[in-house]
Design an enzyme around this catalytic site. Sequence first.
Site, PDB file in Angstrom:
ATOM      1  N   SER A 102       1.603 -12.574 -31.717  1.00 27.05           N
ATOM      2  CA  SER A 102       0.062 -13.119 -31.876  1.00 27.05           C
ATOM      3  C   SER A 102      -0.491 -12.195 -32.840  1.00 27.05           C
ATOM      4  O   SER A 102      -1.608 -12.688 -33.423  1.00 27.05           O
ATOM      5  CB  SER A 102      -0.591 -13.090 -30.632  1.00 27.05           C
ATOM      6  OG  SER A 102      -0.237 -14.173 -29.734  1.00 27.05           O
ATOM      7  N   ASP A 275      -0.683 -19.972 -24.318  1.00 28.44           N
ATOM      8  CA  ASP A 275       0.436 -18.812 -24.107  1.00 28.44           C
ATOM      9  C   ASP A 275       0.790 -18.358 -23.243  1.00 28.44           C
ATOM     10  O   ASP A 275       1.933 -18.210 -22.783  1.00 28.44           O
ATOM     11  CB  ASP A 275       0.075 -17.778 -25.568  1.00 28.44           C
ATOM     12  CG  ASP A 275       0.951 -16.936 -25.811  1.00 28.44           C
ATOM     13  OD1 ASP A 275       2.148 -16.976 -25.973  1.00 28.44           O
ATOM     14  OD2 ASP A 275       0.501 -15.632 -25.143  1.00 28.44           O
ATOM     15  N   HIS A 279       4.411 -18.448 -21.231  1.00 33.17           N
ATOM     16  CA  HIS A 279       5.292 -17.218 -20.884  1.00 33.17           C
ATOM     17  C   HIS A 279       5.694 -17.191 -19.266  1.00 33.17           C
ATOM     18  O   HIS A 279       6.652 -16.737 -19.093  1.00 33.17           O
ATOM     19  CB  HIS A 279       4.381 -15.778 -21.007  1.00 33.17           C
ATOM     20  CG  HIS A 279       4.182 -15.334 -22.580  1.00 33.17           C
ATOM     21  ND1 HIS A 279       5.447 -14.900 -23.211  1.00 33.17           N
ATOM     22  CD2 HIS A 279       3.235 -15.196 -23.262  1.00 33.17           C
ATOM     23  CE1 HIS A 279       4.989 -14.382 -24.314  1.00 33.17           C
ATOM     24  NE2 HIS A 279       3.746 -14.902 -24.548  1.00 33.17           N
ATOM     25  N   ASP A 317      -0.345 -20.007 -33.351  1.00 33.33           N
ATOM     26  CA  ASP A 317       0.167 -18.784 -34.202  1.00 33.33           C
ATOM     27  C   ASP A 317       1.722 -18.687 -33.909  1.00 33.33           C
ATOM     28  O   ASP A 317       2.540 -18.242 -34.711  1.00 33.33           O
ATOM     29  CB  ASP A 317      -0.360 -17.504 -33.531  1.00 33.33           C
ATOM     30  CG  ASP A 317      -0.491 -17.396 -32.128  1.00 33.33           C
ATOM     31  OD1 ASP A 317      -0.069 -18.406 -31.256  1.00 33.33           O
ATOM     32  OD2 ASP A 317      -0.865 -16.662 -31.535  1.00 33.33           O
ATOM     33  N   HIS A 318       2.302 -19.591 -32.849  1.00 34.08           N
ATOM     34  CA  HIS A 318       3.602 -19.746 -32.584  1.00 34.08           C
ATOM     35  C   HIS A 318       3.738 -20.638 -31.400  1.00 34.08           C
ATOM     36  O   HIS A 318       2.679 -20.832 -30.819  1.00 34.08           O
ATOM     37  CB  HIS A 318       4.199 -18.193 -32.360  1.00 34.08           C
ATOM     38  CG  HIS A 318       3.473 -17.597 -31.519  1.00 34.08           C
ATOM     39  ND1 HIS A 318       3.469 -17.888 -29.915  1.00 34.08           N
ATOM     40  CD2 HIS A 318       2.599 -16.624 -31.394  1.00 34.08           C
ATOM     41  CE1 HIS A 318       2.972 -16.974 -29.479  1.00 34.08           C
ATOM     42  NE2 HIS A 318       2.380 -16.318 -30.108  1.00 34.08           N
TER      43      HIS A 318
HETATM   44 ZN    ZN Z   1       2.524 -14.467 -26.121  1.00 37.53          ZN
END
Ligand code: ZN
Length: 389
Positions: A102, A275, A279, A317-318
């Site tokens: 990030s 995010d 995870h 961001d991803h």
């Molecule tokens: Zn992450």
Amino acid sequence: MKRLFLLVFILSISTACQDSSDNNPTENISVAESEATPELLPLVEGKTIKNIIFLIGDGTGIAQLTSGQYATVGSDGLLHVQTMPVTGIVKTHSSDNLITDSASGATAYSCGLKTYNGAIGVNPDKTPCKTILELAEEKGLSTGLVSTSSITHATPASFAAHVESRSMEDEIAAQFLNSGVEVLLGGGVEYFSSEDRSDSRDLISEFSDKGYQVLLNADDLNNSTSDKLLGLFASDGLERAEGEPSTAAMTSKALEILNKNEKGFFLMVEGSQIDWGGHGNSADYVINEVQDFDAAVKAALDFAQEDGETLVVVTADHETGGMTLQRQTADGDSLEIYWTTGYHTGTPVPLMAYGPNATEFMGWRDNTYVGKKLAELLQVGNLPILLEN
Ligand SMILES: [Zn+2]
């Protein structure tokens, strides 16, 4: 012999396939009753951009948004973010890894350059790079950062701080004090309070002395009267506890304050914990966070539709987790979610845009293009710009 070899070969393949599916977690999510498909928002013909609202769903790929859609408005409905008329695709690799984190992901947007994983507002040589937020401040615009992580976490930090490692959150908080940013709303009391900081500095008092009203819960936010706000609604990341504001509430308050500046504003809003759900390979976590984020997107789109000179860009961001919509259950009411990893992936992420010049973001773009284009459209300067160390 040949036959035996073939048998062993087939057995080993089927075992491998079996293993991979057993090792990867799956989870069923309920599919909501389908709502009618709404119209997409129209393209905006005007070209003048006074304000930019940039929303980053951390770790938010197509599957995160789509599972949020199935769980919320069913197969035919659309989330607010899915009504934005312009879409693009963003490549996310960093300078040292095809899988970004990030920090480098956000620095690509804030500074318009590629850097190494972990870097906050610095280039690969650790030289600080000017951010779009800092350029906006220099031009007299107002700025704001909103997150559901600590406000010193990698994504917001990359817009108003410069450190070589994302773990330096005490230092990031101290740098915010001189950044000029008017509105900081998120979690992270522990990086500001003298009791928790390694240097025992009382940053809460220092922000107060600089004219910031310090807010600790949703009531404080609702009743705030100052045009400079430091909202710290949890010790670290928001815990979704009673008394904490939603991302939409933080976004609306930020817009109310920043909109007072006739020269315009730049606001970054992060849905940080999409995010974290990735995870943890938790579809429920992802869906709750996507719903919270989408409500903030709605607040941004409502403002922009009313204003007419505001560009709204939503991206990530991803992607996190390699999330896949795997299969529908036999009863048809649920969808099985499948994960390939507990970390980020290199799969490109979607971008959605609404407002003047939104079409500039069509196509398959690099993340640095997005940062450079935002600064250019807000007419605050041309990124990237390196600063003296
Ligand atoms: Zn992450």
